[in-house]
Design a protein around this motif. Structure first.
Motif, PDB file in Angstrom:
ATOM      1  N   HIS A 257      12.769 -35.724 -17.741  1.00  0.00           N
ATOM      2  CA  HIS A 257      12.046 -35.494 -17.022  1.00  0.00           C
ATOM      3  C   HIS A 257      10.887 -35.582 -15.900  1.00  0.00           C
ATOM      4  O   HIS A 257      10.441 -34.680 -15.187  1.00  0.00           O
ATOM      5  N   LEU A 258      10.245 -37.148 -16.372  1.00  0.00           N
ATOM      6  CA  LEU A 258       8.924 -36.776 -15.363  1.00  0.00           C
ATOM      7  C   LEU A 258       8.364 -38.765 -15.114  1.00  0.00           C
ATOM      8  O   LEU A 258       7.257 -38.826 -14.812  1.00  0.00           O
ATOM      9  N   GLY A 259       9.569 -39.213 -15.390  1.00  0.00           N
ATOM     10  CA  GLY A 259       9.491 -40.245 -15.101  1.00  0.00           C
ATOM     11  C   GLY A 259       9.229 -41.280 -16.013  1.00  0.00           C
ATOM     12  O   GLY A 259       8.845 -41.147 -16.937  1.00  0.00           O
ATOM     13  N   GLU A 260       9.888 -42.925 -15.837  1.00  0.00           N
ATOM     14  CA  GLU A 260       9.466 -43.803 -16.950  1.00  0.00           C
ATOM     15  C   GLU A 260       7.735 -44.033 -16.807  1.00  0.00           C
ATOM     16  O   GLU A 260       7.976 -44.003 -17.933  1.00  0.00           O
ATOM     17  N   GLU A 261       7.160 -43.335 -15.665  1.00  0.00           N
ATOM     18  CA  GLU A 261       5.683 -44.299 -16.069  1.00  0.00           C
ATOM     19  C   GLU A 261       5.223 -42.437 -16.447  1.00  0.00           C
ATOM     20  O   GLU A 261       4.065 -43.055 -17.263  1.00  0.00           O
ATOM     21  N   ALA A 262       5.706 -41.665 -17.329  1.00  0.00           N
ATOM     22  CA  ALA A 262       5.728 -40.797 -17.940  1.00  0.00           C
ATOM     23  C   ALA A 262       5.262 -41.171 -19.343  1.00  0.00           C
ATOM     24  O   ALA A 262       4.430 -40.625 -20.499  1.00  0.00           O
ATOM     25  N   LEU A 263       5.996 -42.301 -19.594  1.00  0.00           N
ATOM     26  CA  LEU A 263       6.212 -43.038 -20.833  1.00  0.00           C
ATOM     27  C   LEU A 263       4.758 -43.819 -21.518  1.00  0.00           C
ATOM     28  O   LEU A 263       4.513 -44.296 -22.388  1.00  0.00           O
ATOM     29  N   SER A 264       3.754 -44.062 -20.465  1.00  0.00           N
ATOM     30  CA  SER A 264       2.932 -45.021 -20.249  1.00  0.00           C
ATOM     31  C   SER A 264       1.297 -44.327 -21.621  1.00  0.00           C
ATOM     32  O   SER A 264       0.902 -43.553 -20.442  1.00  0.00           O
ATOM     33  N   GLY A 265       1.384 -44.401 -22.417  1.00  0.00           N
ATOM     34  CA  GLY A 265       0.024 -44.134 -22.735  1.00  0.00           C
ATOM     35  C   GLY A 265       0.699 -42.899 -23.629  1.00  0.00           C
ATOM     36  O   GLY A 265      -0.657 -41.831 -24.203  1.00  0.00           O
ATOM     37  N   VAL A 266       1.968 -41.953 -24.412  1.00  0.00           N
ATOM     38  CA  VAL A 266       2.090 -41.538 -24.780  1.00  0.00           C
ATOM     39  C   VAL A 266       2.465 -41.249 -26.825  1.00  0.00           C
ATOM     40  O   VAL A 266       3.218 -40.655 -26.992  1.00  0.00           O
ATOM     41  N   ASP A 267       2.545 -42.334 -26.898  1.00  0.00           N
ATOM     42  CA  ASP A 267       2.939 -43.169 -27.736  1.00  0.00           C
ATOM     43  C   ASP A 267       2.208 -42.604 -29.224  1.00  0.00           C
ATOM     44  O   ASP A 267       3.509 -41.695 -30.530  1.00  0.00           O
ATOM     45  N   ASP A 268       0.585 -42.090 -28.923  1.00  0.00           N
ATOM     46  CA  ASP A 268       0.456 -41.519 -29.819  1.00  0.00           C
ATOM     47  C   ASP A 268       0.756 -39.968 -29.945  1.00  0.00           C
ATOM     48  O   ASP A 268       1.088 -39.496 -31.037  1.00  0.00           O
ATOM     49  N   LEU A 269       1.553 -39.489 -28.744  1.00  0.00           N
ATOM     50  CA  LEU A 269       1.741 -37.900 -28.596  1.00  0.00           C
ATOM     51  C   LEU A 269       3.251 -38.179 -30.052  1.00  0.00           C
ATOM     52  O   LEU A 269       3.530 -36.752 -30.015  1.00  0.00           O
ATOM     53  N   LEU A 270       4.411 -39.204 -29.208  1.00  0.00           N
ATOM     54  CA  LEU A 270       5.192 -38.846 -29.867  1.00  0.00           C
ATOM     55  C   LEU A 270       5.123 -39.139 -31.563  1.00  0.00           C
ATOM     56  O   LEU A 270       5.896 -38.365 -31.882  1.00  0.00           O
ATOM     57  N   TYR A 271       4.371 -39.927 -32.004  1.00  0.00           N
ATOM     58  CA  TYR A 271       4.014 -40.031 -33.242  1.00  0.00           C
ATOM     59  C   TYR A 271       3.672 -38.516 -33.862  1.00  0.00           C
ATOM     60  O   TYR A 271       4.337 -38.605 -34.912  1.00  0.00           O
ATOM     61  N   ALA A 272       2.874 -37.787 -33.040  1.00  0.00           N
ATOM     62  CA  ALA A 272       2.361 -36.770 -34.113  1.00  0.00           C
ATOM     63  C   ALA A 272       3.241 -36.030 -33.779  1.00  0.00           C
ATOM     64  O   ALA A 272       4.228 -35.177 -35.214  1.00  0.00           O
ATOM     65  N   PHE A 273       4.129 -36.264 -32.480  1.00  0.00           N
ATOM     66  CA  PHE A 273       5.159 -34.857 -32.912  1.00  0.00           C
ATOM     67  C   PHE A 273       6.472 -35.350 -33.500  1.00  0.00           C
ATOM     68  O   PHE A 273       6.920 -34.229 -34.904  1.00  0.00           O
ATOM     69  N   LEU A 274       6.760 -36.236 -34.007  1.00  0.00           N
ATOM     70  CA  LEU A 274       7.906 -36.307 -34.934  1.00  0.00           C
ATOM     71  C   LEU A 274       6.914 -36.133 -36.319  1.00  0.00           C
ATOM     72  O   LEU A 274       7.785 -35.278 -37.411  1.00  0.00           O
ATOM     73  N   ASN A 275       5.463 -36.771 -37.207  1.00  0.00           N
ATOM     74  CA  ASN A 275       5.000 -36.472 -37.475  1.00  0.00           C
ATOM     75  C   ASN A 275       5.684 -34.800 -38.050  1.00  0.00           C
ATOM     76  O   ASN A 275       5.540 -34.440 -38.925  1.00  0.00           O
ATOM     77  N   ARG A 276       5.385 -34.362 -36.991  1.00  0.00           N
ATOM     78  CA  ARG A 276       5.136 -32.569 -37.083  1.00  0.00           C
ATOM     79  C   ARG A 276       5.742 -31.893 -37.402  1.00  0.00           C
ATOM     80  O   ARG A 276       5.895 -30.897 -37.788  1.00  0.00           O
ATOM     81  N   ARG A 277       7.465 -32.274 -36.212  1.00  0.00           N
ATOM     82  CA  ARG A 277       8.504 -32.078 -36.475  1.00  0.00           C
ATOM     83  C   ARG A 277       9.020 -31.410 -38.649  1.00  0.00           C
ATOM     84  O   ARG A 277       9.554 -32.761 -38.545  1.00  0.00           O
TER      85      ARG A 277
END
Length: 317
Positions: A257-277
């Motif tokens: 949806h947002l391009g490969e470059e969107a994956l840069s620097g979002v590990d914390d978002l993914l981690y927080a999302f998976l922990n909250r879900r």
């Protein structure tokens, strides 16, 4: 203005500042090529097993009953199928507690016809064409005879009346329905031109009040699992349960949806999302919203950013 402060469009300081709005997220862009329709050919990721279940429903000419937690892509699947198979715009029937089968099949404006008849009689004109006051609904339009099927999305059927699934059975089995207001007309009016569902103003001819498909429409029915359906209804559907995406699939969705470059620097978002879900509590598009805002320079940490856009889907606000 502080560093990385440019993302603040509204500041609450009562100062007027006309601005150019930034580009909207891809999934919130409107103004498609067809009047009144959004462009829906967006990336859609689905596993091989799930895609095979869709193909089975297509071969069997059976409705596809899609279940899964909110945000797993149930409704988007219908648009993905329609785009890939070139079936045209999706005919949508959003079901609620007041939905009845007739509304999805056709509508007849008896009061409007009576009013128009009186007006024309007063002016010495002919009786108005009854077809002007009949309009097919999304399901009725899907059953219009064509060489290629149409795509019909019956969204959130579990929100409808308990008898609605059984009401659909006969139509799905026979692939036809009758419009009594037209079938009672004399032989001189055996063929009536009526409007179809949508904004394109298409008209079709209905013979003796019967609408019968040549190709059974591609039907996707979604359910959030709020209640069970009758066994007779389930037996006539091909069932597909969409799982919650794991971390790898989430990364693929963000990149699509947002391009490969969107994956840069979002590990914390993914981690927080998976922990909250928890099951059914958060939707994938909420994560996409957070990543999009991070890309736009919103200078909040992961928890603060997720607090802004990741509200649990269950319980009180």
């Amino acid at each position: 203005m502080t560093e990385n402060d440019g993302w603040r469009l509204f500041r609450g300081d009562r100062e007027v500042r006309p601005l150019e709005f930034p580009a909207a997220p891809p999934w919130r862009q409107f103004g498609g090529t067809e009047p009144g329709r959004r462009a829906r050919h967006r990336p859609y990721l689905i596993g091989r097993t799930e895609a095979d279940v869709v193909s089975a429903a297509l071969h069997l000419r059976r409705p596809l009953l899609v279940t899964g937690h909110p945000g797993t892509g149930k409704s988007s699947l219908a648009h993905a199928i329609a785009h890939e198979l070139a079936l045209g715009p999706v005919l949508q029937w959003p079901v609620n507690s007041r939905s009845v089968l007739k509304d999805a099949l056709y509508g007849y404006d008896a009061i409007g016809r009576l009013r128009e008849t009186h007006l024309l009689k007063e002016r010495g004109g002919p009786e108005p064409d009854i077809g002007t006051f009949v309009r097919l609904g999304p399901l009725g339009t899907a059953l219009v005879p064509r060489d290629r099927p149409r795509m019909l999305l019956v969204d959130e059927l579990d929100k409808g009346d308990v008898d609605l699934p059984n009401d659909l059975l006969t139509v799905f089995e026979d692939g036809e329905f009758e419009i009594p207001e037209l079938s009672r007309l004399p032989d001189t009016q055996a063929e009536v031109s009526v409007l179809t569902h949508g904004t394109d103003g298409e008209r079709v001819v209905v013979e003796r009040g019967l609408v019968r498909c040549r190709e059974f429409p591609v039907v996707v029915i979604t359910s959030n699992g709020e209640r069970d359906f009758p066994p007779a209804f389930l037996r006539r559907c091909v069932r597909l349960d969409l799982p919650d995406p794991d971390e790898e699939r989430l990364r693929d969705i963000v990149a699509a949806h947002l391009g490969e470059e969107a994956l840069s620097g979002v590990d914390d978002l993914l981690y927080a999302f998976l922990n909250r879900r928890a099951p059914g509590e958060l939707a994938t598009d909420q994560l996409l919203n957070a990543v999009f805002l991070r890309k736009g320079g919103m200078n909040l940490d992961a928890e603060g950013l997720l607090d802004a856009v990741l509200h649990r889907l269950g319980g009180a606000v």
